[in-house]
Design a protein around this motif. Structure first.
Motif, PDB file in Angstrom:
ATOM      1  N   GLY A 136       0.816  -1.212   0.000  1.00  0.00           N
ATOM      2  CA  GLY A 136       0.000   0.000   0.000  1.00  0.00           C
ATOM      3  C   GLY A 136       0.843   1.251   0.000  1.00  0.00           C
ATOM      4  O   GLY A 136       0.328   2.367  -0.154  1.00  0.00           O
ATOM      5  N   GLN A 137       2.161   1.102   0.171  1.00  0.00           N
ATOM      6  CA  GLN A 137       3.095   2.220   0.095  1.00  0.00           C
ATOM      7  C   GLN A 137       3.712   2.218  -1.296  1.00  0.00           C
ATOM      8  O   GLN A 137       4.045   1.176  -1.838  1.00  0.00           O
ATOM      9  CB  GLN A 137       4.190   2.076   1.146  1.00  0.00           C
ATOM     10  N   ARG A 138       3.894   3.420  -1.859  1.00  0.00           N
ATOM     11  CA  ARG A 138       4.426   3.507  -3.211  1.00  0.00           C
ATOM     12  C   ARG A 138       5.854   2.991  -3.309  1.00  0.00           C
ATOM     13  O   ARG A 138       6.281   2.506  -4.339  1.00  0.00           O
ATOM     14  CB  ARG A 138       4.386   4.962  -3.709  1.00  0.00           C
ATOM     15  N   GLY A 139       6.604   3.097  -2.220  1.00  0.00           N
ATOM     16  CA  GLY A 139       7.970   2.601  -2.262  1.00  0.00           C
ATOM     17  C   GLY A 139       8.979   3.627  -2.702  1.00  0.00           C
ATOM     18  O   GLY A 139      10.174   3.355  -2.739  1.00  0.00           O
ATOM     19  N   TRP A 140       8.535   4.835  -3.069  1.00  0.00           N
ATOM     20  CA  TRP A 140       9.469   5.906  -3.416  1.00  0.00           C
ATOM     21  C   TRP A 140       9.860   6.638  -2.140  1.00  0.00           C
ATOM     22  O   TRP A 140       9.029   6.909  -1.284  1.00  0.00           O
ATOM     23  CB  TRP A 140       8.814   6.900  -4.377  1.00  0.00           C
ATOM     24  N   GLY A 141      11.139   6.944  -2.002  1.00  0.00           N
ATOM     25  CA  GLY A 141      11.576   7.809  -0.915  1.00  0.00           C
ATOM     26  C   GLY A 141      11.932   7.101   0.367  1.00  0.00           C
ATOM     27  O   GLY A 141      12.951   7.388   0.973  1.00  0.00           O
ATOM     28  N   THR A 142      11.109   6.179   0.827  1.00  0.00           N
ATOM     29  CA  THR A 142      11.366   5.510   2.103  1.00  0.00           C
ATOM     30  C   THR A 142      11.227   3.997   1.940  1.00  0.00           C
ATOM     31  O   THR A 142      10.407   3.520   1.153  1.00  0.00           O
ATOM     32  CB  THR A 142      10.384   5.988   3.186  1.00  0.00           C
ATOM     33  N   PRO A 143      12.009   3.237   2.704  1.00  0.00           N
ATOM     34  CA  PRO A 143      11.958   1.775   2.596  1.00  0.00           C
ATOM     35  C   PRO A 143      10.602   1.195   2.964  1.00  0.00           C
ATOM     36  O   PRO A 143       9.858   1.753   3.773  1.00  0.00           O
ATOM     37  CB  PRO A 143      13.035   1.314   3.590  1.00  0.00           C
ATOM     38  N   VAL A 144      10.302   0.068   2.355  1.00  0.00           N
ATOM     39  CA  VAL A 144       9.080  -0.679   2.618  1.00  0.00           C
ATOM     40  C   VAL A 144       9.472  -1.998   3.270  1.00  0.00           C
ATOM     41  O   VAL A 144      10.466  -2.614   2.885  1.00  0.00           O
ATOM     42  CB  VAL A 144       8.321  -0.947   1.301  1.00  0.00           C
ATOM     43  N   ASP A 145       8.708  -2.443   4.245  1.00  0.00           N
ATOM     44  CA  ASP A 145       8.955  -3.720   4.914  1.00  0.00           C
ATOM     45  C   ASP A 145       8.730  -4.853   3.909  1.00  0.00           C
ATOM     46  O   ASP A 145       7.667  -4.939   3.292  1.00  0.00           O
ATOM     47  CB  ASP A 145       7.995  -3.862   6.093  1.00  0.00           C
ATOM     48  N   PRO A 146       9.716  -5.736   3.739  1.00  0.00           N
ATOM     49  CA  PRO A 146       9.541  -6.837   2.774  1.00  0.00           C
ATOM     50  C   PRO A 146       8.378  -7.749   3.116  1.00  0.00           C
ATOM     51  O   PRO A 146       7.764  -8.343   2.230  1.00  0.00           O
ATOM     52  CB  PRO A 146      10.878  -7.577   2.824  1.00  0.00           C
ATOM     53  N   GLU A 147       8.065  -7.878   4.411  1.00  0.00           N
ATOM     54  CA  GLU A 147       6.950  -8.732   4.807  1.00  0.00           C
ATOM     55  C   GLU A 147       5.616  -8.143   4.362  1.00  0.00           C
ATOM     56  O   GLU A 147       4.644  -8.872   4.167  1.00  0.00           O
ATOM     57  CB  GLU A 147       6.939  -8.910   6.333  1.00  0.00           C
ATOM     58  N   LEU A 148       5.575  -6.801   4.191  1.00  0.00           N
ATOM     59  CA  LEU A 148       4.359  -6.137   3.725  1.00  0.00           C
ATOM     60  C   LEU A 148       4.330  -6.073   2.202  1.00  0.00           C
ATOM     61  O   LEU A 148       3.286  -6.259   1.585  1.00  0.00           O
ATOM     62  CB  LEU A 148       4.277  -4.719   4.307  1.00  0.00           C
ATOM     63  N   ALA A 149       5.480  -5.806   1.597  1.00  0.00           N
ATOM     64  CA  ALA A 149       5.539  -5.701   0.138  1.00  0.00           C
ATOM     65  C   ALA A 149       5.334  -7.052  -0.524  1.00  0.00           C
ATOM     66  O   ALA A 149       4.576  -7.175  -1.504  1.00  0.00           O
ATOM     67  CB  ALA A 149       6.879  -5.105  -0.285  1.00  0.00           C
ATOM     68  N   HIS A 150       6.016  -8.066  -0.003  1.00  0.00           N
ATOM     69  CA  HIS A 150       5.970  -9.402  -0.603  1.00  0.00           C
ATOM     70  C   HIS A 150       5.835 -10.446   0.509  1.00  0.00           C
ATOM     71  O   HIS A 150       6.800 -11.151   0.823  1.00  0.00           O
ATOM     72  CB  HIS A 150       7.238  -9.672  -1.415  1.00  0.00           C
ATOM     73  N   PRO A 151       4.663 -10.551   1.120  1.00  0.00           N
ATOM     74  CA  PRO A 151       4.501 -11.559   2.175  1.00  0.00           C
ATOM     75  C   PRO A 151       4.745 -12.963   1.624  1.00  0.00           C
ATOM     76  O   PRO A 151       4.625 -13.190   0.412  1.00  0.00           O
ATOM     77  CB  PRO A 151       3.042 -11.368   2.615  1.00  0.00           C
ATOM     78  N   PRO A 152       5.116 -13.895   2.476  1.00  0.00           N
ATOM     79  CA  PRO A 152       5.399 -15.254   2.010  1.00  0.00           C
ATOM     80  C   PRO A 152       4.292 -15.807   1.112  1.00  0.00           C
ATOM     81  O   PRO A 152       3.109 -15.730   1.444  1.00  0.00           O
ATOM     82  CB  PRO A 152       5.516 -16.045   3.319  1.00  0.00           C
ATOM     83  N   GLY A 153       4.706 -16.333  -0.032  1.00  0.00           N
ATOM     84  CA  GLY A 153       3.766 -16.903  -0.983  1.00  0.00           C
ATOM     85  C   GLY A 153       3.274 -15.930  -2.030  1.00  0.00           C
ATOM     86  O   GLY A 153       2.746 -16.340  -3.075  1.00  0.00           O
ATOM     87  N   HIS A 154       3.460 -14.633  -1.786  1.00  0.00           N
ATOM     88  CA  HIS A 154       2.937 -13.625  -2.717  1.00  0.00           C
ATOM     89  C   HIS A 154       3.666 -13.636  -4.048  1.00  0.00           C
ATOM     90  O   HIS A 154       3.047 -13.490  -5.111  1.00  0.00           O
ATOM     91  CB  HIS A 154       3.030 -12.237  -2.080  1.00  0.00           C
ATOM     92  N   ILE A 155       4.980 -13.792  -4.021  1.00  0.00           N
ATOM     93  CA  ILE A 155       5.749 -13.758  -5.264  1.00  0.00           C
ATOM     94  C   ILE A 155       5.340 -14.918  -6.170  1.00  0.00           C
ATOM     95  O   ILE A 155       5.137 -14.746  -7.373  1.00  0.00           O
ATOM     96  CB  ILE A 155       7.258 -13.781  -4.966  1.00  0.00           C
ATOM     97  N   ARG A 156       5.186 -16.085  -5.592  1.00  0.00           N
ATOM     98  CA  ARG A 156       4.757 -17.244  -6.381  1.00  0.00           C
ATOM     99  C   ARG A 156       3.349 -17.034  -6.938  1.00  0.00           C
ATOM    100  O   ARG A 156       3.096 -17.279  -8.124  1.00  0.00           O
ATOM    101  CB  ARG A 156       4.802 -18.512  -5.528  1.00  0.00           C
ATOM    102  N   ALA A 157       2.446 -16.557  -6.082  1.00  0.00           N
ATOM    103  CA  ALA A 157       1.072 -16.334  -6.535  1.00  0.00           C
ATOM    104  C   ALA A 157       1.023 -15.267  -7.627  1.00  0.00           C
ATOM    105  O   ALA A 157       0.289 -15.391  -8.609  1.00  0.00           O
ATOM    106  CB  ALA A 157       0.188 -15.931  -5.353  1.00  0.00           C
TER     107      ALA A 157
END
Length: 333
Positions: free
Chosen positions: A89-110
């Protein structure tokens, strides 16, 4: 069409890549926004030797439209790259995003499986993370999922898209040897990636996908003081907040001294600058309008820039700014 080699496989990649972000309709209504016209543009580009297509799960219907175009294409299959959507839900520009929020387990595969469905493919040539930050390190569940997809043959190569202008942030990941490509901003005004990132990528056999090569259209020479962007165009307010538009246009006008002696247009100058940079595998440009395809392909058929002119452009015309800062930090201004 000129080609380079994708470092890890050696296959030929067109120096001009088809950016399919325009298939999301984010450039506002301009009379050319229809699936049929977009598909026509992609088929036109493929027919003229463009064999690299870049899309993303986050680009609305872009993957589906690319898939429809590929279904109509009877030639050699192009190299297809897409990106895993950021779920934070964060654009990811300017400040770091938590990897668990950006790509929670299983999300990349899905996400990869959905992309394959939308594209109508059994594998993609390159799967990129749309968001990655150096605060994540180089290992974690996100890297494990990428590597597993690669081992299973669902993706041939893996990479990342750098979230903002700070290209050096990807150096640790490039040096780790774990990824095959990096996508980053490179243009005449912001050539910083040429200083450190590109040499590291060359050393470690990592492909470089250059984006924003025309600075979101600002380097085409068509932007004026009177240009108005529709509210549904992502460039609405883009050229007016960080610096006055007049200042930006003055910087663009300084480039006109190189036209037509070294390039047929400002856009051609900007594109040739990026394509000729050592280490750039391909330069993607939004080409949802067929005229954009024609102009970009014609630019690459022009003579190369002399080395001394390329150096002048690289060091004399730097004008580094981050237009996206206003969207992220506007409330603090």
């Amino acid at each position: 069409m000129h080609h380079s080699s994708f470092p890890r496989s050696g296959e030929p990649i067109s120096k001009l890549g088809f950016g399919a972000m325009g298939f999301a309709g984010w450039f506002g209504g301009n009379g050319n926004d229809s699936e049929s016209s977009w598909i026509d543009s992609l088929l036109y580009a493929l027919d003229r030797g463009v064999n690299f297509v870049d899309t993303a799960r986050a680009y609305g219907n872009s993957e589906r439209i690319v898939g429809k175009a590929l279904g109509q294409w009877s030639g050699t299959r192009p190299f297809v790259a897409t990106k895993v959507e950021n779920l934070s839900g964060q654009r990811g520009w300017g400040t770091p995003v938590d990897p668990e929020l950006a790509h929670p387990p299983g999300h990349i595969r899905a996400g990869a499986r959905r992309s394959l469905t939308e594209l109508g493919l059994d594998h993609v040539d390159l799967l990129q993370l749309h968001i990655w930050w150096p605060t994540w390190g180089v290992t974690g569940h996100w890297m494990e999922e990428l590597q597993q997809l690669k081992q299973e043959g669902l993706v041939r190569h893996i990479g990342i898209s750098i979230p903002d202008h700070r290209s050096d942030m990807a150096l640790p990941l490039v040096q780790s040897g774990l990824i095959d490509s990096v996508q980053t901003i490179i243009n005449i005004f912001d050539p910083v990636a040429l200083d450190n990132l590109l040499p590291a990528c060359v050393e470690h056999d990592v492909a470089v996908i250059a984006r924003c090569v025309l600075d979101e259209g600002g380097l085409t020479g068509t932007l004026t003081e009177d240009t108005v962007f529709a509210e549904d165009d992502f460039r609405y307010g883009y050229f007016d907040d960080i610096v006055p538009r007049s200042v930006y246009l003055e910087k663009v006008d300084e480039l006109r001294r190189y036209v037509p002696q070294y390039a047929g247009s400002l856009a051609a100058l900007a594109l040739k600058f990026v394509v000729q940079a050592p280490g750039v595998t391909t330069a993607i440009s939004s080409m949802q309008v067929r005229e954009f395809c024609e102009a970009n392909i014609a630019a690459l058929n022009e003579p190369e820039l002399p080395a001394e002119i390329h150096e002048l452009l690289r060091f004399k015309h730097r004008f580094i700014k981050n237009f996206n800062e206003t969207k992220i930090f506007g409330e603090y201004r």
